[in-house]
Design a protein around this motif. Structure first.
Motif, PDB file in Angstrom:
ATOM      1  N   MET A 119       0.826  -1.207   0.000  1.00  0.00           N
ATOM      2  CA  MET A 119       0.000   0.000   0.000  1.00  0.00           C
ATOM      3  C   MET A 119       0.862   1.259   0.000  1.00  0.00           C
ATOM      4  O   MET A 119       0.542   2.250  -0.673  1.00  0.00           O
ATOM      5  N   LEU A 120       1.964   1.219   0.751  1.00  0.00           N
ATOM      6  CA  LEU A 120       2.871   2.364   0.773  1.00  0.00           C
ATOM      7  C   LEU A 120       3.424   2.625  -0.624  1.00  0.00           C
ATOM      8  O   LEU A 120       3.544   3.795  -1.047  1.00  0.00           O
ATOM      9  N   ARG A 121       3.751   1.565  -1.343  1.00  0.00           N
ATOM     10  CA  ARG A 121       4.272   1.732  -2.693  1.00  0.00           C
ATOM     11  C   ARG A 121       3.228   2.338  -3.624  1.00  0.00           C
ATOM     12  O   ARG A 121       3.551   3.144  -4.498  1.00  0.00           O
ATOM     13  N   LEU A 122       1.979   1.958  -3.443  1.00  0.00           N
ATOM     14  CA  LEU A 122       0.909   2.556  -4.247  1.00  0.00           C
ATOM     15  C   LEU A 122       0.731   4.034  -3.925  1.00  0.00           C
ATOM     16  O   LEU A 122       0.515   4.859  -4.829  1.00  0.00           O
ATOM     17  N   VAL A 123       0.829   4.376  -2.648  1.00  0.00           N
ATOM     18  CA  VAL A 123       0.681   5.782  -2.248  1.00  0.00           C
ATOM     19  C   VAL A 123       1.849   6.624  -2.769  1.00  0.00           C
ATOM     20  O   VAL A 123       1.686   7.806  -3.092  1.00  0.00           O
ATOM     21  N   LEU A 124       3.025   6.015  -2.883  1.00  0.00           N
ATOM     22  CA  LEU A 124       4.206   6.752  -3.347  1.00  0.00           C
ATOM     23  C   LEU A 124       4.118   7.132  -4.820  1.00  0.00           C
ATOM     24  O   LEU A 124       4.826   8.048  -5.262  1.00  0.00           O
ATOM     25  N   VAL A 125       3.281   6.454  -5.589  1.00  0.00           N
ATOM     26  CA  VAL A 125       3.213   6.726  -7.030  1.00  0.00           C
ATOM     27  C   VAL A 125       2.796   8.172  -7.322  1.00  0.00           C
ATOM     28  O   VAL A 125       3.514   8.901  -8.015  1.00  0.00           O
ATOM     29  N   PRO A 126       1.645   8.645  -6.818  1.00  0.00           N
ATOM     30  CA  PRO A 126       1.298  10.053  -7.095  1.00  0.00           C
ATOM     31  C   PRO A 126       2.282  11.025  -6.469  1.00  0.00           C
ATOM     32  O   PRO A 126       2.558  12.098  -7.040  1.00  0.00           O
ATOM     33  N   GLY A 127       2.832  10.677  -5.309  1.00  0.00           N
ATOM     34  CA  GLY A 127       3.824  11.546  -4.693  1.00  0.00           C
ATOM     35  C   GLY A 127       5.078  11.644  -5.542  1.00  0.00           C
ATOM     36  O   GLY A 127       5.660  12.733  -5.696  1.00  0.00           O
ATOM     37  N   PHE A 128       5.497  10.530  -6.110  1.00  0.00           N
ATOM     38  CA  PHE A 128       6.671  10.530  -6.989  1.00  0.00           C
ATOM     39  C   PHE A 128       6.433  11.400  -8.221  1.00  0.00           C
ATOM     40  O   PHE A 128       7.298  12.186  -8.614  1.00  0.00           O
ATOM     41  N   VAL A 129       5.262  11.276  -8.823  1.00  0.00           N
ATOM     42  CA  VAL A 129       4.954  12.063 -10.024  1.00  0.00           C
ATOM     43  C   VAL A 129       4.972  13.560  -9.698  1.00  0.00           C
ATOM     44  O   VAL A 129       5.515  14.368 -10.466  1.00  0.00           O
ATOM     45  N   ALA A 130       4.384  13.921  -8.544  1.00  0.00           N
ATOM     46  CA  ALA A 130       4.360  15.329  -8.157  1.00  0.00           C
ATOM     47  C   ALA A 130       5.772  15.865  -7.943  1.00  0.00           C
ATOM     48  O   ALA A 130       6.108  16.988  -8.371  1.00  0.00           O
ATOM     49  N   LEU A 131       6.642  15.082  -7.303  1.00  0.00           N
ATOM     50  CA  LEU A 131       8.023  15.519  -7.081  1.00  0.00           C
ATOM     51  C   LEU A 131       8.804  15.566  -8.388  1.00  0.00           C
ATOM     52  O   LEU A 131       9.632  16.456  -8.596  1.00  0.00           O
ATOM     53  N   MET A 132       8.530  14.616  -9.255  1.00  0.00           N
ATOM     54  CA  MET A 132       9.262  14.534 -10.516  1.00  0.00           C
ATOM     55  C   MET A 132       8.963  15.732 -11.423  1.00  0.00           C
ATOM     56  O   MET A 132       9.856  16.252 -12.114  1.00  0.00           O
ATOM     57  N   LEU A 133       7.721  16.189 -11.426  1.00  0.00           N
ATOM     58  CA  LEU A 133       7.315  17.273 -12.323  1.00  0.00           C
ATOM     59  C   LEU A 133       7.315  18.641 -11.640  1.00  0.00           C
ATOM     60  O   LEU A 133       6.931  19.636 -12.259  1.00  0.00           O
ATOM     61  N   ALA A 134       7.716  18.696 -10.378  1.00  0.00           N
ATOM     62  CA  ALA A 134       7.721  19.977  -9.652  1.00  0.00           C
ATOM     63  C   ALA A 134       8.722  20.949 -10.286  1.00  0.00           C
ATOM     64  O   ALA A 134       9.818  20.566 -10.715  1.00  0.00           O
ATOM     65  N   ARG A 143      14.236  16.617  -8.141  1.00  0.00           N
ATOM     66  CA  ARG A 143      14.542  15.318  -8.746  1.00  0.00           C
ATOM     67  C   ARG A 143      15.187  14.383  -7.716  1.00  0.00           C
ATOM     68  O   ARG A 143      14.988  13.165  -7.756  1.00  0.00           O
ATOM     69  N   SER A 144      15.951  14.954  -6.794  1.00  0.00           N
ATOM     70  CA  SER A 144      16.553  14.131  -5.733  1.00  0.00           C
ATOM     71  C   SER A 144      15.479  13.571  -4.811  1.00  0.00           C
ATOM     72  O   SER A 144      15.533  12.398  -4.403  1.00  0.00           O
ATOM     73  N   VAL A 248      16.345   9.328 -13.188  1.00  0.00           N
ATOM     74  CA  VAL A 248      15.567  10.250 -12.355  1.00  0.00           C
ATOM     75  C   VAL A 248      16.485  11.318 -11.767  1.00  0.00           C
ATOM     76  O   VAL A 248      16.123  12.503 -11.694  1.00  0.00           O
ATOM     77  N   LEU A 249      17.679  10.917 -11.355  1.00  0.00           N
ATOM     78  CA  LEU A 249      18.633  11.886 -10.851  1.00  0.00           C
ATOM     79  C   LEU A 249      19.161  12.758 -11.990  1.00  0.00           C
ATOM     80  O   LEU A 249      19.286  12.311 -13.134  1.00  0.00           O
ATOM     81  N   ALA A 250      19.461  13.988 -11.664  1.00  0.00           N
ATOM     82  CA  ALA A 250      20.003  14.916 -12.664  1.00  0.00           C
ATOM     83  C   ALA A 250      21.512  14.708 -12.757  1.00  0.00           C
ATOM     84  O   ALA A 250      22.311  15.480 -12.207  1.00  0.00           O
ATOM     85  N   LEU A 251      21.911  13.647 -13.459  1.00  0.00           N
ATOM     86  CA  LEU A 251      23.323  13.302 -13.553  1.00  0.00           C
ATOM     87  C   LEU A 251      23.952  13.969 -14.766  1.00  0.00           C
ATOM     88  O   LEU A 251      23.297  14.210 -15.785  1.00  0.00           O
ATOM     89  N   THR A 252      25.228  14.243 -14.656  1.00  0.00           N
ATOM     90  CA  THR A 252      25.988  14.834 -15.769  1.00  0.00           C
ATOM     91  C   THR A 252      27.327  14.109 -15.892  1.00  0.00           C
ATOM     92  O   THR A 252      27.715  13.316 -15.029  1.00  0.00           O
ATOM     93  N   GLY A 253      28.049  14.421 -16.977  1.00  0.00           N
ATOM     94  CA  GLY A 253      29.385  13.856 -17.159  1.00  0.00           C
ATOM     95  C   GLY A 253      29.355  12.361 -17.429  1.00  0.00           C
ATOM     96  O   GLY A 253      28.471  11.838 -18.111  1.00  0.00           O
ATOM     97  N   TRP A 254      30.345  11.666 -16.870  1.00  0.00           N
ATOM     98  CA  TRP A 254      30.491  10.239 -17.124  1.00  0.00           C
ATOM     99  C   TRP A 254      29.356   9.425 -16.512  1.00  0.00           C
ATOM    100  O   TRP A 254      29.042   8.328 -17.011  1.00  0.00           O
TER     101      TRP A 254
END
Length: 301
Positions: A119-134, A143-144, A248-254
């Motif tokens: 259930m926690l994983r299901l609840v994290l889905v909308p929270g993840f989307v909101a953080l991802m597109l913030a 993004r972190s 998901v992380l804002a990685l750069t370089g190598w």
């Protein structure tokens, strides 16, 4: 002559001889022929007995039934009743609500730790989307936070199944909700990355198409058997999680170059394991059809 007929006298004396041993002692259980007495406990349905001297061939008359090893004792119980823990009426039919009550006893509570993690994983889905597109979806801080939510979801995916199997917490809700939660968090991450332009849409299409297709395939062949999870499938899931997490992380370089190759490996494993599951489904279906045909021919013959 006033004596009893020979057949009657012989019968009564024969009965007395059958009920006693040659030394004049009563045979075990007092049953003719020295057959061992059988006792059955209603709760467990187990049959017990002791071997008697008079049993032909010295075959023990013992036996037991358990939940793990089905034993048809309909010949031993009146009306064909089976001791399966379900109450039955006078005709031997299951009593109303008996099977439901038995299933309720064996069914783990829905509110257990494994299901709570799902259930926690299901609840994290909308929270993840909101953080991802913030803030437009390109802020490294947001993004972190989105990566942290994704990581928690992946970790709970590893633990809830293990806990359910180890502590017998498997429920019907968990069987349905767990794969939905897995595909929901992965699908949300892939779609968000493609919407933001970080991941090509064809990669998202291959991964999501494979996951949905294999799930549908499992349902189509469930009548013939279950397709087990392979090591390649588990490696695919792990590689996908690592690759998506790096995107998901804002990685750069190598590190940005490294995540490209990790995602490439995930795509290859996704396609390869998907084809292997299709092969297993075809083999399983053929075997199931052959077994049903053989059983039908044996019944007709």
């Amino acid at each position: 002559m006033t004596g009893a007929p020979a057949s009657a006298a012989g019968g009564s004396s024969g009965a007395r001889r059958a009920a006693t041993s040659p030394a004049g002692r009563p045979r075990p259980g007092g049953t003719p022929g020295g057959e061992a007495s059988r006792t059955r406990t209603p709760a467990s349905g187990s049959a017990t007995g002791s071997t008697a001297d008079g049993v032909p061939g010295g075959v023990p008359v013992t036996g037991s039934t358990s939940n793990s090893d089905f034993h048809d004792d309909s010949h031993d119980v009146p009306n064909g009743e089976k001791h399966d823990g379900v109450g039955r009426d006078g005709d031997g039919h299951p009593a109303r609500g008996g099977k439901i009550a038995a299933a309720a006893v064996n069914q783990a509570s829905v509110w257990n730790i494994a299901n709570l993690l799902t259930m926690l994983r299901l609840v994290l889905v909308p929270g993840f989307v909101a953080l991802m597109l913030a803030d437009g979806g390109y802020d490294p801080a947001w993004r972190s936070f989105a990566w942290a939510a994704f990581a928690v979801a992946m970790i709970t995916d590893l633990f809830d199944g293990h806990l359910a199997r180890t502590y017998n917490l498997v429920t019907d809700f968990g069987k349905i909700a767990d794969p939905i939660a897995d595909k929901a968090i992965m699908g949300a991450a892939l779609i968000c990355l493609s919407v933001l332009g970080d991941l090509p849409w064809w990669v998202t299409g291959i991964i999501l198409g494979r996951e949905l297709g294999i799930t549908l395939l499992r349902f189509l062949v469930i009548r013939y058997g279950v397709i087990p999870a392979s090591r390649g499938g588990k490696l695919k899931t792990l590689t996908q999680g690592v690759a998506v997490g790096m995107y998901v992380l804002a990685l750069t370089g190598w590190l940005a170059t490294l995540r490209f190759w990790v995602m490439a490996a995930a795509v290859v494993l996704t396609v390869a394991t998907g084809l292997d599951y299709v092969r297993q489904a075809i083999v399983l279906r053929r075997q199931g059809i052959a077994e049903r045909k053989a059983a039908l021919e044996e019944t007709q013959s």
